[in-house]
Design an enzyme around this catalytic site. Structure first.
Site, mmCIF file in Angstrom:
data_model
loop_
_atom_site.group_PDB
_atom_site.id
_atom_site.type_symbol
_atom_site.label_atom_id
_atom_site.label_comp_id
_atom_site.label_asym_id
_atom_site.label_seq_id
_atom_site.Cartn_x
_atom_site.Cartn_y
_atom_site.Cartn_z
ATOM 1 C CD GLU A 97 35.143 31.233 46.618
ATOM 2 O OE1 GLU A 97 36.224 31.929 46.254
ATOM 3 O OE2 GLU A 97 35.233 29.820 46.648
ATOM 4 C CG HIS A 110 37.260 36.122 50.179
ATOM 5 N ND1 HIS A 110 36.340 36.694 49.620
ATOM 6 C CD2 HIS A 110 37.335 34.759 49.590
ATOM 7 C CE1 HIS A 110 35.610 36.258 48.463
ATOM 8 N NE2 HIS A 110 36.179 35.013 48.433
ATOM 9 C CE LYS A 125 49.170 34.137 41.099
ATOM 10 N NZ LYS A 125 48.055 33.342 41.376
ATOM 11 C CG ASN A 166 52.650 31.502 39.397
ATOM 12 O OD1 ASN A 166 52.783 31.787 38.358
ATOM 13 N ND2 ASN A 166 51.589 31.083 39.929
ATOM 14 N NE ARG A 226 46.460 25.927 36.795
ATOM 15 C CZ ARG A 226 47.229 24.828 37.250
ATOM 16 N NH1 ARG A 226 48.313 24.655 37.154
ATOM 17 N NH2 ARG A 226 46.449 24.018 38.025
ATOM 18 N N GLY A 227 42.812 28.088 36.828
ATOM 19 C CA GLY A 227 41.768 27.248 36.689
ATOM 20 C C GLY A 227 42.318 25.635 37.007
ATOM 21 C CG ASP A 228 41.077 23.413 40.095
ATOM 22 O OD1 ASP A 228 42.374 23.781 40.192
ATOM 23 O OD2 ASP A 228 40.084 23.766 40.712
ATOM 24 C CB SER A 271 34.764 39.673 50.566
ATOM 25 O OG SER A 271 35.820 39.140 50.796
ATOM 26 N NE ARG A 275 23.995 24.024 52.540
ATOM 27 C CZ ARG A 275 22.801 23.313 52.442
ATOM 28 N NH1 ARG A 275 21.799 23.677 52.869
ATOM 29 N NH2 ARG A 275 22.691 22.210 51.622
ATOM 30 C CB ALA A 330 37.081 21.354 37.715
ATOM 31 C CG PHE A 384 36.642 21.332 50.310
ATOM 32 C CD1 PHE A 384 36.444 20.733 49.026
ATOM 33 C CD2 PHE A 384 35.984 22.115 50.887
ATOM 34 C CE1 PHE A 384 34.932 20.961 48.511
ATOM 35 C CE2 PHE A 384 34.666 22.490 50.679
ATOM 36 C CZ PHE A 384 34.117 21.789 49.411
ATOM 37 C CE1 TYR A 421 46.011 27.268 45.672
ATOM 38 C CE2 TYR A 421 47.074 29.203 44.521
ATOM 39 C CZ TYR A 421 45.962 28.060 44.751
ATOM 40 O OH TYR A 421 45.094 27.997 43.813
#
Length: 306
Positions: A27, A278, A177, A173, A117-119, A25, A284, A61, A228, A157
């Protein structure tokens, strides 16, 4: 555990038998400019022939690319055969606003969501839940599950989320989820396969039994990678830095090394039982296409002739 009777597992050869039975897959991120949009869609078209399981489209973000994300997802539905997975975060919106987005995706035919959750927005000191919004990814997963029959991915993570105090808290956590209804987790990028396999062991000990899909980042630019890694908590092994040392002005050589490193890592993961990968493409296509080709994941004859 690796099968010691498996020749590929023993040799770890980069050019051993095809592993085309693995799933891939990809991204992408939504473009900011017409030139970036041109690059994105050229990459999508090049990778589409590999028949990925799905392709995901990120949020910026603070939800800063929300509209561009939606537009990219809808264009994927309208103009390709790909199955888009829309990223969705808790940042910068009330529950009602997020729920409207979920319903809009469902109406459009989107059935895959990556719930995060998001940054925090740029300049913010840390994450703060939006007033009246979903507080975290666990609540978001439950909200998505309540609205429709979606396939939901969440983040994992292997080296602990930067905001987590320790591994146990991070795994707790993740377990929440999954218990809320997530179908799988996709990991942050990493470069040592042992980190991934140790993480799987930890997940099993916490009763996490969904697929944990490794996130693979072919390194196109080492300086960008360091940025990153600083924001995600991922480590960069010394050997990787040494491989790219002195190649700042040699992009072709960097690309050859990047494809080789990513391809070998995928083979080692496959030898350990991994069947899903993934790829973080950074919009690119060439590096990801090269890695997939090395692995034996190639266009069908029908796709080549299309």
């Amino acid at each position: 555990m690796i099968d010691q009777n498996n020749a590929l597992a023993r040799s770890g050869s980069l050019f051993a038998d095809s592993i085309s039975d693995a799933n891939v897959s990809f991204e992408f991120f939504p473009p900011k400019t017409p030139k970036m949009e041109e690059t994105l869609w050229a990459s999508i078209k090049k990778l589409e022939v590999l028949s990925p399981s799905f392709v995901s489209v990120t949020y910026g973000a603070g939800g800063s690319t929300r509209e561009r994300t939606h537009n990219t997802v809808k264009r994927l539905l309208d103009e390709t055969k790909l199955k888009p997975a829309a990223h969705l975060t808790c940042v910068g919106a009330t529950r009602e606003e997020v729920d409207d987005v979920i319903r809009d995706y469902h109406t459009a035919g989107v059935r895959n969501i990556v719930a995060l959750r998001g940054d925090p927005p740029e300049g913010a000191e840390g994450y703060q839940p939006h007033d009246g919004g979903y507080a975290n990814a666990t609540e978001l997963v439950a909200g998505i599950r309540a609205i429709g029959d979606f396939d939901i991915s969440v983040a994992a993570y292997p080296e602990i989320h930067p905001d987590s105090p320790n591994l146990a808290a991070d795994l707790d956590n993740l377990k929440r989820k999954i218990d809320a209804g997530a179908n799988r987790a996709i990991t942050q990028f990493f470069f040592e396969t042992d980190q991934y396999f140790r993480f799987l062991d930890h997940c099993q000990s916490f009763g996490i039994d969904v697929p944990i899909v490794p996130g693979i980042l072919p390194v196109s630019n080492f300086k960008t990678l360091k940025n990153f890694a600083g924001s995600t908590g991922a480590s960069i092994p010394q050997w990787l830095g040494e491989l790219f040392d002195g190649l700042d002005d040699r992009p072709d050589t960097r690309a050859l090394i990047a494809a080789t490193v990513a391809g070998e890592m995928c083979r080692k993961l496959y030898a350990g039982g991994v069947k899903d990968f993934h790829f973080y493409t950074l919009n690119r296509a060439d590096l990801t296409f090269a890695v997939c080709h090395m692995l034996g994941h190639r266009p069908s004859k029908q796709e080549e002739g299309a």
